[in-house]
Design a protein around this motif. Sequence first.
Motif, PDB file in Angstrom:
ATOM      1  N   ALA A 201     -30.558  51.387  24.282  1.00  2.47           N
ATOM      2  CA  ALA A 201     -31.519  51.239  25.398  1.00  2.47           C
ATOM      3  C   ALA A 201     -30.876  50.509  26.567  1.00  2.47           C
ATOM      4  N   ASP A 202     -30.104  49.444  26.224  1.00  2.00           N
ATOM      5  CA  ASP A 202     -29.405  48.716  27.294  1.00  2.00           C
ATOM      6  C   ASP A 202     -28.466  49.637  28.070  1.00  2.00           C
ATOM      7  N   LYS A 203     -27.717  50.453  27.276  1.00  2.00           N
ATOM      8  CA  LYS A 203     -26.749  51.336  27.907  1.00  2.00           C
ATOM      9  C   LYS A 203     -27.451  52.337  28.822  1.00  2.00           C
ATOM     10  N   LEU A 204     -28.584  52.885  28.279  1.00  2.00           N
ATOM     11  CA  LEU A 204     -29.354  53.844  29.087  1.00  2.00           C
ATOM     12  C   LEU A 204     -29.847  53.201  30.384  1.00  2.00           C
ATOM     13  N   GLU A 205     -30.307  51.965  30.229  1.00  2.00           N
ATOM     14  CA  GLU A 205     -30.806  51.272  31.425  1.00  2.00           C
ATOM     15  C   GLU A 205     -29.682  51.083  32.442  1.00  2.00           C
ATOM     16  N   ARG A 206     -28.513  50.687  31.929  1.00  2.00           N
ATOM     17  CA  ARG A 206     -27.371  50.522  32.814  1.00  2.00           C
ATOM     18  C   ARG A 206     -27.043  51.819  33.563  1.00  2.00           C
ATOM     19  N   LEU A 207     -27.045  52.908  32.698  1.00  2.00           N
ATOM     20  CA  LEU A 207     -26.693  54.206  33.292  1.00  2.00           C
ATOM     21  C   LEU A 207     -27.691  54.610  34.389  1.00  2.00           C
ATOM     22  N   THR A 208     -28.981  54.477  34.038  1.00  2.00           N
ATOM     23  CA  THR A 208     -29.981  54.865  35.045  1.00  2.00           C
ATOM     24  C   THR A 208     -29.937  53.934  36.244  1.00  2.00           C
ATOM     25  N   ASN A 209     -29.672  52.661  35.960  1.00  2.00           N
ATOM     26  CA  ASN A 209     -29.521  51.722  37.086  1.00  2.00           C
ATOM     27  C   ASN A 209     -28.392  52.166  38.015  1.00  2.00           C
ATOM     28  N   GLN A 210     -27.318  52.600  37.359  1.00  2.00           N
ATOM     29  CA  GLN A 210     -26.165  53.092  38.124  1.00  2.00           C
ATOM     30  C   GLN A 210     -26.598  54.259  39.013  1.00  2.00           C
ATOM     31  N   LEU A 211     -27.395  55.160  38.354  1.00  2.00           N
ATOM     32  CA  LEU A 211     -27.866  56.331  39.121  1.00  2.00           C
ATOM     33  C   LEU A 211     -28.734  55.899  40.306  1.00  2.00           C
ATOM     34  N   VAL A 212     -29.660  54.959  39.995  1.00  2.00           N
ATOM     35  CA  VAL A 212     -30.568  54.489  41.053  1.00  2.00           C
ATOM     36  C   VAL A 212     -29.764  53.858  42.182  1.00  2.00           C
TER      37      VAL A 212
ATOM     38  N   LEU B 200     -36.175  63.993  31.557  1.00  2.00           N
ATOM     39  CA  LEU B 200     -34.767  64.367  31.726  1.00  2.00           C
ATOM     40  C   LEU B 200     -34.628  65.682  32.487  1.00  2.00           C
ATOM     41  N   ASP B 201     -35.499  66.636  32.129  1.00  2.00           N
ATOM     42  CA  ASP B 201     -35.459  67.925  32.851  1.00  2.00           C
ATOM     43  C   ASP B 201     -35.681  67.699  34.350  1.00  2.00           C
ATOM     44  N   ARG B 202     -36.640  66.787  34.598  1.00  2.00           N
ATOM     45  CA  ARG B 202     -36.961  66.511  36.002  1.00  2.00           C
ATOM     46  C   ARG B 202     -35.761  65.891  36.725  1.00  2.00           C
ATOM     47  N   VAL B 203     -35.128  64.949  36.030  1.00  2.00           N
ATOM     48  CA  VAL B 203     -33.938  64.325  36.617  1.00  2.00           C
ATOM     49  C   VAL B 203     -32.865  65.373  36.855  1.00  2.00           C
ATOM     50  N   ALA B 204     -32.678  66.231  35.857  1.00  2.00           N
ATOM     51  CA  ALA B 204     -31.662  67.271  35.989  1.00  2.00           C
ATOM     52  C   ALA B 204     -31.967  68.167  37.184  1.00  2.00           C
ATOM     53  N   PHE B 205     -33.273  68.384  37.417  1.00  2.00           N
ATOM     54  CA  PHE B 205     -33.649  69.259  38.529  1.00  2.00           C
ATOM     55  C   PHE B 205     -33.402  68.597  39.880  1.00  2.00           C
ATOM     56  N   VAL B 206     -33.789  67.299  40.028  1.00  2.00           N
ATOM     57  CA  VAL B 206     -33.670  66.665  41.350  1.00  2.00           C
ATOM     58  C   VAL B 206     -32.269  66.124  41.613  1.00  2.00           C
ATOM     59  N   ALA B 207     -31.491  65.910  40.562  1.00  2.00           N
ATOM     60  CA  ALA B 207     -30.149  65.343  40.778  1.00  2.00           C
ATOM     61  C   ALA B 207     -29.085  66.263  40.215  1.00  2.00           C
ATOM     62  N   LYS B 208     -29.033  67.467  40.788  1.00  2.00           N
ATOM     63  CA  LYS B 208     -28.076  68.454  40.283  1.00  2.00           C
ATOM     64  C   LYS B 208     -26.634  68.004  40.490  1.00  2.00           C
ATOM     65  N   ASP B 209     -26.448  67.089  41.474  1.00  2.00           N
ATOM     66  CA  ASP B 209     -25.077  66.696  41.823  1.00  2.00           C
ATOM     67  C   ASP B 209     -24.532  65.620  40.886  1.00  2.00           C
ATOM     68  N   GLU B 210     -25.395  64.985  40.130  1.00  2.00           N
ATOM     69  CA  GLU B 210     -24.914  63.882  39.280  1.00  2.00           C
ATOM     70  C   GLU B 210     -24.647  64.389  37.856  1.00  2.00           C
ATOM     71  N   VAL B 211     -23.904  65.462  37.727  1.00  2.00           N
ATOM     72  CA  VAL B 211     -23.753  66.136  36.423  1.00  2.00           C
ATOM     73  C   VAL B 211     -23.131  65.207  35.357  1.00  2.00           C
ATOM     74  N   ALA B 212     -22.026  64.560  35.739  1.00  2.00           N
ATOM     75  CA  ALA B 212     -21.292  63.765  34.736  1.00  2.00           C
ATOM     76  C   ALA B 212     -22.153  62.641  34.173  1.00  2.00           C
ATOM     77  N   LEU B 213     -22.746  61.876  35.111  1.00  2.00           N
ATOM     78  CA  LEU B 213     -23.577  60.753  34.677  1.00  2.00           C
ATOM     79  C   LEU B 213     -24.772  61.228  33.876  1.00  2.00           C
ATOM     80  N   LEU B 214     -25.366  62.367  34.359  1.00  2.00           N
ATOM     81  CA  LEU B 214     -26.550  62.875  33.662  1.00  2.00           C
ATOM     82  C   LEU B 214     -26.198  63.316  32.233  1.00  2.00           C
TER      83      LEU B 214
END
Lengths: 542, 122
Positions: A196-207, A141-155
């Motif tokens: 887990a499903d929701k998380l997958e959806r969310l990350t899928n959305q991010l991807v 998560l820290d890594r995601v937060a670092f590389v995707a600073k612009d996706e604050v809401a979703l993160l």
Amino acid sequence: MELTGDSSEGFDVNLEADPTSFLGQHPLTAVPSRASRDAAPVKEGLVGFALRPSLRTKLIAAFLVIEMLLVSVGVIGLLSLREADQRANQVVALQHKIEAYRQVQHDTLRQLHGVSAALALPNETTLAGALRQINQFGYDLDRVAFVAKDEVALLDQVRKEYARFTAVASHAIDLIRNGRAAEAKQSELAELGPLADKLERLTNQLVNRAEADMVAGIDASRQTYARSQMLVAAVALASFVLTLVLGHAISRSVIDPVRILHDGLNRIAAGDFTQRIEVPNRDELGELAAHVNSTCEELEQLYRSLEEASRHKSQFLANMSHELRTPLNAILGFSELLLDGIYGDPPEKMRSAVVRIQRNGKHLLGLINDVLDLSKIEAGQLRLSLADYSVEEMVNGVYTSVESLAAEKKLGLRIAVPPRLPPARGDERRLAQALFNLVGNAIKFTDAGEVRIEVEAEGDSYKFSVRDTGPGIDEADQAKIFQEFQQVDNSITKVKGGAGLGLAIAKRIVEMHGGRIWIESRLGQGAEFSFMVPARLERQAT
Amino acid sequence: MRSKRVLVVEDQEDNRQILRDLLANAGYEMIEAQNGEEALLAAQTQSPDLILMDIQLPVLDGYEATRRIKAQSDLRHIPIIVVTSYALSGDEEKARAAGCDAYVAKPYSAKKLLETINLYLT
């Protein structure tokens, strides 16, 4: 005459030392103002513009423009490179993001799998594995937060959902540790699965979003590349066209006046001083034209004064020769009357003295006539009177007039003229004079042997030659003898006398007929003088 | 029969003397004029049989004098022999144009001149 002083004072522009000329504001007032020059219509347009500033300004301006074009091409290239670099960085960042999101997805699945394994086979190994998975996730998560600073809401949402997921998973593990596996299973089914499903959806959305961004980025960089390609091509084309136009304008503003100057100088060289050179330029070439014009004016004045001097000289010579001849005519006239016995038969001694007076008088008359002839030819006053004549009669006439001279020296005198020559056309009297001069010289310088006059028809020309058995002339002297007052400088000519004008006159006469005269001789072996003239001359050569 | 009269128009005394001696020896009577105007007057008043005209003359030159004499119907028949300097080219053409009958270039041979005169007076 104060020609040089006048010209330099009227025109003291020092191009090198003049700092204003660089700015294209050359002080035109320094150029002698000339009505024709100022009135010359200055052409409009680019060529017209190229006429005013100095050449140096024009060239520097042209090079500056080309230099500016080069710099702008470079700047455009650099900007494009920077944009491409930015795009590439964006794409790399997006790839990192996508990678991180996938890691999150992967880890979520593994956690779920770990918890499921712990539920299915609850022992310390599976439980420790599941816990390790949960701890690992914080790092992801820290890594995601670092590389995707612009996706604050979703993160934030991901983080919230994940906190819940870890809380539920930790709770499920605690339940398993405490032997409440059935309860844990319940919790997993009820909460962990949907989380887990929701998380997958969310990350899928991010991807998906990152992938879309990447595609857009690649597309944009492709467009940027195409645009900068177009821009560079356009600027290159524009600079090519501009260089051509500038080069054309400047070279025309240089070449045209140079051509005009060239033609003008040719006219001046041909002796036409009346025309002035007009170039529309107000640069160095304009000044050069003004210079040439003022020089031409001075040349014209000089030429006129020379012409006048020459006219005066000719008039003087004509007058002088008349004045000299009048008393000479009296001397010759009285000598002749004395010898004719008008005053009674003279005693032999007196007769011999009078013969000497007469001979010397005739010689003097010949010299005066030669000087006059030559000066008339030089002044261009002698015009040939062209008429048909018989070569044979002309040669016979010369023969008759020198016969006695040859006989006195006991020299053989022969003529060889081909029979039935067609009538020739030229100035018979002048050609006879030329031939007479050659034959007279031959007789004068030959002491024994013979003089032979020969005529040959060669093509459209007649060749007259006079061969003698005299002392000959060495090669060094042969070049000089046709110049006036030049005689071969040796004791023989000093004894023989003469002014040395005969050959010069003969040469001029032959040349006026468009012919040529030459000598072939070797010292001690006689000489052969020849001239060749057109058989029928319709117009005087020069 | 009276001897033939030759009008000599010549401004140089020495040249006149030569002609005096030559013509007297040949049996001609000589009348003299020193310029073109005198020549005109002499031609009108002294009825010469032949005129020997020099070209370079003061007051009125030989061409003009020749033209004026030839323009008068009662004088036109008098033969005029023009004597010119060799110096000036085109003299012969000019002399012919002025209307002279013969042309002799200076320096002339006394014998040749006499031959030409005889041609017109015998």
